[in-house]
Each structure stands twice: as structure tokens, then as C-alpha cells.
Scaffold this motif. Structure first.
Motif, PDB file in Angstrom:
ATOM      1  N   LYS A   1       0.544  -4.705  -8.145  1.00  0.00           N
ATOM      2  CA  LYS A   1       0.487  -3.310  -7.699  1.00  0.00           C
ATOM      3  C   LYS A   1       1.890  -2.697  -7.660  1.00  0.00           C
ATOM      4  O   LYS A   1       2.116  -1.575  -8.133  1.00  0.00           O
ATOM      5  CB  LYS A   1      -0.149  -3.211  -6.312  1.00  0.00           C
ATOM      6  CG  LYS A   1      -0.164  -1.796  -5.734  1.00  0.00           C
ATOM      7  CD  LYS A   1      -0.812  -1.751  -4.371  1.00  0.00           C
ATOM      8  CE  LYS A   1      -0.727  -0.368  -3.743  1.00  0.00           C
ATOM      9  NZ  LYS A   1      -1.384   0.660  -4.562  1.00  0.00           N
ATOM     10  N   GLU A   2       2.829  -3.451  -7.100  1.00  0.00           N
ATOM     11  CA  GLU A   2       4.201  -2.953  -6.961  1.00  0.00           C
ATOM     12  C   GLU A   2       4.813  -2.607  -8.315  1.00  0.00           C
ATOM     13  O   GLU A   2       5.586  -1.646  -8.436  1.00  0.00           O
ATOM     14  CB  GLU A   2       5.058  -4.008  -6.257  1.00  0.00           C
ATOM     15  CG  GLU A   2       6.518  -3.603  -6.079  1.00  0.00           C
ATOM     16  CD  GLU A   2       7.357  -4.698  -5.457  1.00  0.00           C
ATOM     17  OE1 GLU A   2       8.581  -4.507  -5.360  1.00  0.00           O
ATOM     18  OE2 GLU A   2       6.792  -5.753  -5.077  1.00  0.00           O
TER      19      GLU A   2
ATOM     20  N   HIS B   1      -6.270   0.211 -11.512  1.00  0.00           N
ATOM     21  CA  HIS B   1      -5.591  -0.708 -12.431  1.00  0.00           C
ATOM     22  C   HIS B   1      -6.324  -2.048 -12.535  1.00  0.00           C
ATOM     23  O   HIS B   1      -5.839  -2.960 -13.210  1.00  0.00           O
ATOM     24  CB  HIS B   1      -4.142  -0.931 -11.994  1.00  0.00           C
ATOM     25  CG  HIS B   1      -3.219   0.177 -12.423  1.00  0.00           C
ATOM     26  ND1 HIS B   1      -3.465   1.490 -12.120  1.00  0.00           N
ATOM     27  CD2 HIS B   1      -2.064   0.175 -13.145  1.00  0.00           C
ATOM     28  CE1 HIS B   1      -2.498   2.243 -12.614  1.00  0.00           C
ATOM     29  NE2 HIS B   1      -1.653   1.472 -13.252  1.00  0.00           N
TER      30      HIS B   1
ATOM     31  N   ILE C   1      -6.512  -3.473  -3.515  1.00  0.00           N
ATOM     32  CA  ILE C   1      -5.071  -3.527  -3.750  1.00  0.00           C
ATOM     33  C   ILE C   1      -4.672  -2.754  -5.004  1.00  0.00           C
ATOM     34  O   ILE C   1      -3.756  -1.923  -4.971  1.00  0.00           O
ATOM     35  CB  ILE C   1      -4.597  -4.990  -3.856  1.00  0.00           C
ATOM     36  CG1 ILE C   1      -4.786  -5.712  -2.515  1.00  0.00           C
ATOM     37  CG2 ILE C   1      -3.125  -5.062  -4.285  1.00  0.00           C
ATOM     38  CD1 ILE C   1      -4.494  -7.204  -2.569  1.00  0.00           C
ATOM     39  N   LEU C   2      -5.371  -2.993  -6.114  1.00  0.00           N
ATOM     40  CA  LEU C   2      -4.956  -2.442  -7.407  1.00  0.00           C
ATOM     41  C   LEU C   2      -5.592  -1.100  -7.746  1.00  0.00           C
ATOM     42  O   LEU C   2      -5.110  -0.394  -8.635  1.00  0.00           O
ATOM     43  CB  LEU C   2      -5.261  -3.438  -8.519  1.00  0.00           C
ATOM     44  CG  LEU C   2      -4.466  -4.743  -8.520  1.00  0.00           C
ATOM     45  CD1 LEU C   2      -4.863  -5.605  -9.700  1.00  0.00           C
ATOM     46  CD2 LEU C   2      -2.972  -4.476  -8.547  1.00  0.00           C
TER      47      LEU C   2
ATOM     48  N   LEU D   1      -0.452  -8.086  -4.969  1.00  0.00           N
ATOM     49  CA  LEU D   1       0.508  -7.132  -4.419  1.00  0.00           C
ATOM     50  C   LEU D   1       1.701  -6.961  -5.358  1.00  0.00           C
ATOM     51  O   LEU D   1       2.232  -5.853  -5.504  1.00  0.00           O
ATOM     52  CB  LEU D   1       0.977  -7.597  -3.038  1.00  0.00           C
ATOM     53  CG  LEU D   1      -0.076  -7.499  -1.924  1.00  0.00           C
ATOM     54  CD1 LEU D   1       0.405  -8.211  -0.663  1.00  0.00           C
ATOM     55  CD2 LEU D   1      -0.415  -6.045  -1.618  1.00  0.00           C
TER      56      LEU D   1
END
Length: 230
Positions: free
Chosen positions: A77-78, A44, A40-41, A74
Motif C-alpha cells: 500500500k505504501e 489495488h 488495506i489495498l 502495508l
């Protein structure tokens, strides 16, 4: 859940008809694996091996479990957040290891303050790499409210320790990302006379450590989001 003002809508978080926030039933949280977090990341997410290399530390003993749900990952990430395992240290110890990150290499005003000698825990931390919108020139409590609305949870989501902000700055630089180069962020650390401590202006001259009255306002102060994933 049903909105208390309307009768037909059953949707998460907010009723589409009237905008009323809906209290959702508590569900058992399912934490995801580091592999899933990486998916997902991407870059990061900083695991133990990466942090050891970048921050020049060695983790001995057990590594704490990271507790983050897919929904939280999520969200991170956004909004461009970083997630990292941050080692136990003090502000003064970290300055000794990375003096060029700090404007004052020695004889700084804060050296006798308890917050500079407080040991941070070994823990997983999520932190925004950029200040949150609309937090300039706000009091600490006003920033606190903005951060709570941003994450839609109750609590204080200012960074807890200056050393953790400093660690995150170096991790961000490993991605060629600029972090807090032109502004300060308030932390939860306090001076002996009750002032809140800020950290920032991490440009080529080194980051500064300053203190403000909690009711004060400063155009240079903006809020970073941070939370412990424990």
C-alpha cells in the motif's frame, strides 16, 4: 534482537546507534484474508471475479491461496503496488486476445522463441505499477541488488514473465493508471541466445518486446518490482 556492535539497543531491522542491520529471529508468518487485504489495498487488490471481467478469462477449479502478511500488504500500500490473481497463459495467447496492447500484432521477432510460448502459472502476484527509483541505466545485476534492498529480502524480484507484466498493465488501466508508457522493464525471460527480454513503451501505439545483453545499460530500462505470493 541485540546489535552485534552495540550493547543496549533492541530494535527491528537496524540499530539506531551504528546503523548495523540486525538479523531477526524467524517468526511464524500469519497470512491475512482477502477481506483484510481489500481493507488495506483498496482498489489495488484484484480478486478472481475482477480479473475474470477485466482480462476476459474464466477460472475453473480451485483458486490458489494468497499468502501475504499484514506487513507485506502495508508495504504494498505504501509503495502503490498492485496485487492480483493472474491467469495461466502464454505471451502469444495474451497478444491474440489483446492485440492492441502490443506494437507487433503478428510476425514479431519473438514468435519462435520459447519464452513467448511458455505457460505462466495461475498465481497471486504483487507488482509495482511504477519503476523503482534509481534503476535507469543499470545492468541487470545492479537492478537486482537495488530491488533486493528495496524489499529487504534476498532474491530476484524482476517480473518473471512478460505476460504477467502485460496483464498488470491492463489491470492498471482499469484504474485509469498509466504503466510503462515511456520505459521498458527487464524480465527474467531469456532469448535462445541468452539475452534478457524487456517489455514496455505501452503507449497508444502498443507495447514493444525487446532484448538486451544482461551487462548492457539503457536509459529506457528501469526495474519493476514483482513477487509471487505463494
Amino acid at each position: 534482537m541485540k546489535c552485534k556492535n552495540c550493547t543496549l539497543r533492541y530494535i527491528p531491522d537496524t540499530c539506531e546507534d551504528c546503523g548495523e542491520e540486525i538479523e531477526q529471529e524467524k517468526q511464524e508468518e500469519k497470512y491475512i484474508s482477502q477481506k483484510h487485504i481489500r481493507e488495506i489495498l483498496g482498489d489495488h487488490f484484484f480478486n478472481a471475479k475482477q480479473v475474470e471481467k477485466i482480462l476476459k478469462v474464466k477460472f475453473d477449479g480451485d483458486i490458489p491461496e494468497i499468502r501475504i502478511t499484514e506487513k507485506q500488504a502495508l508495504f504494498a500500500k505504501e509503495h502503490g503496488h498492485m496485487v492480483a490473481l493472474l491467469p495461466s497463459t502464454t505471451l502469444l495467447q495474451f497478444r491474440e486476445k489483446f492485440p492492441n496492447l502490443f506494437y507487433s500484432k503478428k510476425d514479431a521477432w519473438y514468435e519462435k522463441e520459447d519464452f513467448a510460448k511458455e505457460t505462466t502459472p495461475l498465481e497471486w502476484v504483487e507488482m509495482s505499477s511504477n519503476p523503482i527509483s534509481d534503476t535507469s541505466s543499470k545492468t541487470y545485476e545492479e537492478e537486482k541488488e537495488i530491488l533486493a534492498k528495496y524489499i529487504r529480502e534476498k532474491g530476484d524480484f524482476h517480473p518473471k514473465y512478460i505476460a504477467q507484466v502485460a496483464q498488470m498493465i491492463l489491470l492498471a488501466r482499469s484504474l485509469n493508471k498509466k504503466m510503462l508508457e515511456v520505459e521498458y522493464t527487464w524480465t527474467q525471460a531469456r532469448t535462445s541466445d541468452g539475452y534478457l527480454v524487456g517489455f514496455g513503451r505501452a503507449d497508444s501505439g502498443g507495447a514493444g518486446v525487446r532484448s538486451w545483453d544482461p551487462d548492457g545499460r539503457d536509459v529506457d530500462l528501469r526495474a519493476l518490482f514483482s513477487r509471487q505470493l505463494v
